[in-house]
Motif scaffolding. Sequence first.
Motif, short mmCIF file in Angstrom:
data_model
loop_
_atom_site.label_atom_id
_atom_site.label_comp_id
_atom_site.label_asym_id
_atom_site.label_seq_id
_atom_site.Cartn_x
_atom_site.Cartn_y
_atom_site.Cartn_z
N MET A 112 -70.67 -45.86 73.59
CA MET A 112 -70.18 -45.04 72.49
C MET A 112 -68.69 -45.31 72.24
SD MET A 112 -71.93 -41.36 73.27
CE MET A 112 -71.03 -40.59 71.93
N SER A 113 -68.33 -45.25 70.97
CA SER A 113 -66.93 -45.42 70.62
C SER A 113 -66.62 -44.53 69.42
CB SER A 113 -66.62 -46.88 70.29
OG SER A 113 -67.37 -47.31 69.18
N ALA A 114 -65.41 -43.97 69.42
CA ALA A 114 -64.96 -43.12 68.31
C ALA A 114 -65.94 -41.98 68.03
CB ALA A 114 -64.74 -43.96 67.06
N GLY A 115 -66.62 -41.53 69.07
CA GLY A 115 -67.50 -40.37 68.91
C GLY A 115 -68.74 -40.62 68.11
N THR A 116 -69.16 -41.89 67.99
CA THR A 116 -70.39 -42.21 67.27
C THR A 116 -71.34 -42.99 68.17
OG1 THR A 116 -69.50 -44.29 66.41
CG2 THR A 116 -69.16 -42.31 65.07
N LEU A 117 -72.60 -42.98 67.79
CA LEU A 117 -73.64 -43.72 68.51
C LEU A 117 -73.92 -44.98 67.71
CD1 LEU A 117 -75.52 -43.27 71.02
CD2 LEU A 117 -77.24 -42.44 69.40
N SER A 118 -73.62 -46.14 68.27
CA SER A 118 -73.82 -47.39 67.54
C SER A 118 -75.25 -47.88 67.74
CB SER A 118 -72.83 -48.46 68.02
OG SER A 118 -73.03 -48.77 69.37
N VAL A 119 -75.92 -48.18 66.64
CA VAL A 119 -77.34 -48.54 66.67
C VAL A 119 -77.58 -49.74 65.76
CG1 VAL A 119 -79.69 -47.78 66.16
CG2 VAL A 119 -78.03 -46.15 67.12
N ALA A 120 -78.33 -50.71 66.26
CA ALA A 120 -78.79 -51.84 65.44
C ALA A 120 -80.28 -51.64 65.19
CB ALA A 120 -78.54 -53.16 66.14
N LEU A 121 -80.65 -51.41 63.95
CA LEU A 121 -82.04 -51.13 63.60
C LEU A 121 -82.32 -51.76 62.25
CD1 LEU A 121 -84.62 -49.45 64.41
CD2 LEU A 121 -83.70 -47.63 62.95
N VAL A 169 -77.84 -34.81 68.82
CA VAL A 169 -77.16 -33.98 69.81
C VAL A 169 -75.67 -33.86 69.45
CG1 VAL A 169 -76.94 -33.50 72.29
CG2 VAL A 169 -78.76 -35.00 71.50
N GLY A 170 -75.43 -33.65 68.17
CA GLY A 170 -74.06 -33.49 67.70
C GLY A 170 -73.27 -34.76 67.52
N VAL A 171 -73.87 -35.91 67.75
CA VAL A 171 -73.17 -37.19 67.66
C VAL A 171 -73.69 -37.97 66.45
CG1 VAL A 171 -72.67 -39.36 68.82
CG2 VAL A 171 -72.83 -37.26 70.16
N PRO A 172 -72.83 -38.34 65.51
CA PRO A 172 -73.28 -39.13 64.35
C PRO A 172 -73.74 -40.52 64.77
CG PRO A 172 -71.09 -38.18 63.99
CD PRO A 172 -71.39 -38.01 65.44
N VAL A 173 -74.76 -41.01 64.08
CA VAL A 173 -75.28 -42.34 64.33
C VAL A 173 -74.68 -43.31 63.32
CG1 VAL A 173 -77.35 -43.79 64.40
CG2 VAL A 173 -77.44 -41.44 65.25
#
Length: 283
Positions: free
Chosen positions: A1-10, A27-31
């Motif tokens: 995680m970085s900068a409070g976001t969830l990094s996703v490759a989809l 869970v309160g974390v932006p994707v």
Amino acid sequence: MSAGTLSVALGTTQWTRAFKASGPVVVGVPVEFADVSPIYRAFAPMVREQRFDLSEMALFTFLQARAYDKPMVLLPVAVAARSQEPSLWCRADDGGIAGPADLAGRRVGVRAYSQTTGAWLRGVLAQDFGVKADSIRWTTFEPAHVPEYADPPWATRAPAGSDMLAMLRAGDLDAVIVGNEPPNDPALRQVFPDPEAAGARFRAAHGFVPVNHLVVARRDLVLSRPELVAGFAEALVAALQAAGAPLPVGRAALDPAIELAARWAFDQGLLPRALSVDEVWAH
């Protein structure tokens, strides 16, 4: 995680488009979805660097990654599954190829020897037609996503800059394995005379549609924030179901495909050792 976001490759498909556009918060974390297209370009960075928190991942690539102890965990969520038989093509005027059994001793191109579509098809050729992987002269165009893996001696790399379909048309290859987009060329035809019927036979014999892509997470995230990983998986599953995606979810649904893929991967020289289903799912 970085900068409070969830990094996703989809990848963006008819099943995932609405989910990605919704701007999910888990869970309160932006994707934050990475801009990667085609999605297979995310696989090497995920395997080699764990560049994303979660990523779509080809099944056979993950099996290789697990065998080489890459720090990723498989989630029981498929995002791509389809019959593989429509992906095998030859020239329409090649009278020596009446069907898959005629590929023994022939030159067949595939993007990478580790490509999941190619691995499923090699298993079908060996099991149903007696054409084993090492009886074909494979030509590849890219290395595996897992850097420790080297292609077997029955596979050779095409010259840099080569085009697989151009080589087929020119007679430098006898058949090719393509991806999701079939060639629109009357000079080419499918090797299976009735690929839909062949796909139905596979489903009847094995009880599932071959799985191409699932989702993986970084192992450290699974251990440190399991609720975040579980929350993303639950949100993705809900979105896939809302979109009507005919994709398997959960270990019970996926284990038959995992077991067969692991066995065929070892048989084809894709793995340094055999993998059990429990090893595949282990954290």
